[in-house]
Design an enzyme around this catalytic site. Structure first.
Site, PDB file in Angstrom:
ATOM      1  N   GLU A 242       7.156   2.139 -12.085  1.00 59.61           N
ATOM      2  CA  GLU A 242       7.019   3.163 -10.769  1.00 59.61           C
ATOM      3  C   GLU A 242       5.828   3.872 -10.741  1.00 59.61           C
ATOM      4  O   GLU A 242       5.503   4.334 -11.941  1.00 59.61           O
ATOM      5  CB  GLU A 242       8.327   3.842 -10.556  1.00 59.61           C
ATOM      6  CG  GLU A 242       9.583   2.953 -10.708  1.00 59.61           C
ATOM      7  CD  GLU A 242      11.019   3.681 -10.619  1.00 59.61           C
ATOM      8  OE1 GLU A 242      10.750   4.983 -10.266  1.00 59.61           O
ATOM      9  OE2 GLU A 242      11.813   3.193 -11.105  1.00 59.61           O
TER      10      GLU A 242
ATOM     11  N   GLU B 148      12.014   8.279  -1.143  1.00 66.09           N
ATOM     12  CA  GLU B 148      13.227   8.520  -1.670  1.00 66.09           C
ATOM     13  C   GLU B 148      13.396  10.186  -1.661  1.00 66.09           C
ATOM     14  O   GLU B 148      12.340  10.725  -2.152  1.00 66.09           O
ATOM     15  CB  GLU B 148      13.440   7.989  -3.127  1.00 66.09           C
ATOM     16  CG  GLU B 148      14.473   8.299  -3.924  1.00 66.09           C
ATOM     17  CD  GLU B 148      14.721   8.057  -5.271  1.00 66.09           C
ATOM     18  OE1 GLU B 148      13.810   7.038  -5.787  1.00 66.09           O
ATOM     19  OE2 GLU B 148      15.904   8.314  -6.042  1.00 66.09           O
TER      20      GLU B 148
END
Ligand SMILES: *[C@@H]1O[C@H](CO)[C@@H](O)[C@H](O)[C@H]1NC(C)=O
Ligand SMILES: *[C@@H]1O[C@H](CO)[C@@H](O)[C@H](O)[C@H]1NC(C)=O
Length: 413
Positions: free
Chosen positions: A217, A328
């Site tokens: 990520e 997120e």
């Protein structure tokens, strides 16, 4: 460096390290000792240190002394100083000029650059301070995600509990993926609670949504718990067991091998986009070197940061099975209502350019190791009245989407 010299330098560092981290002030209790021990493990002997205007200290650490080499499998590792292969061809001598999407963007640098640079042969590492570790519930868990943290766009048989994490993403699946690229608009979302965060990133996922999920990520995040402030920071994460025992943010554990002396993981990005004002974005490319099997990361058009060795992973030692791009947040509902923590700019996609946050020119690296537009892009959000996502496509921005939202509002109580 000669081994004896190294050991000597390390001993000197151990001796003077209390001066660096203010550990001298610590009372000698168990937690204090634990903190000191962990700081000594994380912080390597710096050749030079730079104080950033945001309060960070950036240590310029000799490249062969970086945290990666604490990993037992990296003891005899020879650092790869460049990838064998680059999906944009910059290492074959035919550097492509990447079109900048037609948007006037000034180059984004890191805040600590205002006060100096790290010399060649070193890498910049954000120093972990005593107060960073004191904020963590457990010293050992500092820099490690508390919860499984990736969007699960479809009902899955082994649904992993998401602990109130909310997402607004675009995703692709169904092929073998060897990398991903995106240009991510940078904002400074407001965070309601210090234990919440807001981020924008992509995930390269391998395996299924179960206990052995692999993930690489990269993106930006605002995380008061991790960094002690509300700054927008460049970050990476990796795990090879669904966020359980392996992996961490940035260089907070051994794994990622950094080669670049300009960009520090976890450092503040500067400048940031403003509502109805100048827009700034960062480009991130992660790809797999087909020869060595390492996963490389590039920041902007010319900063090859380093790589995750292929052996850190199981599924990703071959290929990814899903790519996700988006935002997120953690919704801890601390006051019994939805959090007011913002995603992206804190505005809904409908508001469009200059107001809503975007991720543009999303691309994947395919089986022939070429960058191309993703096929059959899906979108996902747990609750579109809190945070939403809206796909688009045009000549300059390729495949893109606007995403984000304010969190709590009359439709998201
Ligand atoms: C590193 O090299 C030494 C000496 O050649 C060898 O004994 C050791 O097993 C190696 N370690 C790893 C992890 O490969
Ligand atoms: C971060 O922002 C919140 C409000 O959004 C504020 O309450 C908090 O004090 C800030 N934290 C720091 C460390 O500046």
């Amino acid at each position: 460096m000669d081994m004896k010299v190294k050991v000597l330098l390390y001993l000197i560092f151990l001796f003077i390290s209390p001066l660096y981290g203010n550990t001298a002030r610590l009372s000698i209790n168990r937690r204090g000792l634990e903190v000191k021990k962990h700081m000594n493990r994380l912080n390597k002997f710096p050749i030079k240190s730079i104080k950033s205007p945001d309060g960070d200290i950036i240590d310029c650490v000799h490249i062969s002394n970086q945290p990666a080499f604490d990993h037992p499998l990296l003891k005899n590792h020879t650092i790869q100083m460049r990838p064998n292969y680059h999906p944009e061809g910059i290492f074959t001598g035919s550097k492509k000029v990447v079109k900048d999407g037609g948007v006037k963007t000034k180059p984004i640098t890191q805040m600590w650059h205002k006060n100096g640079r790290c010399p060649e042969g070193t890498i910049p590492i954000r120093r972990t301070k005593e107060e960073d570790l004191m904020r963590a519930n457990s010293v050992e868990k500092y820099g490690i995600k508390k919860h499984k943290s990736m969007p699960i766009p479809k009902p899955q048989p082994n649904l992993i509990n998401q602990n109130g994490h909310q997402h607004a993403i675009a995703f692709v699946e169904g092929e073998k993926y060897y990398g991903a690229k995106a240009t991510i608009n940078v904002w400074d979302p407001k965070i309601q609670q210090p234990n919440e965060f807001s981020l924008s990133q992509f995930w390269i996922l391998g395996g299924s949504f179960s206990e052995d999920l692999n993930s690489i990520e990269a993106g930006w995040q605002v995380s008061p718990d991790l960094y002690g402030d509300n700054n927008t920071r460049l970050f990476t994460y990796w795990t090879s067991d669904a966020y359980q025992a392996t992996g961490c943010y940035n260089l907070l554990c051994s794994g990622f091998v950094q080669i670049n002396n300009d960009i520090a993981m976890g450092a503040s990005i500067y400048p940031i986009s403003g509502y109805h004002n100048s827009q700034f974005d960062i480009s991130i490319l992660v790809w797999k070197d087909p020869q060595e099997g390492n996963w490389w990361m590039q920041y902007g058009s010319d900063h090859v940061l380093g790589y995750w060795p292929g052996f850190l992973f199981s599924y990703l030692s071959d290929s990814g099975s899903m790519i996700e791009w988006g935002g997120e947040v953690v919704n801890s509902e601390s006051d019994g209502q939805h959090t007011t923590t913002q995603m992206g700019s804190g505005h809904f996609p409908e508001e469009g350019f200059g107001k809503a946050s975007y991720i543009r020119n999303i691309q994947i690296v395919d089986e022939t190791n070429n960058l191309r537009a993703p096929k059959d892009i899906g979108t996902f959000t747990e609750d579109s009245s809190c945070y939403d996502v809206q796909l688009g496509k045009n000549g300059d921005w390729g495949n893109f989407f606007y995403y984000g939202g304010p969190g709590r509002n009359p439709n998201c109580p």
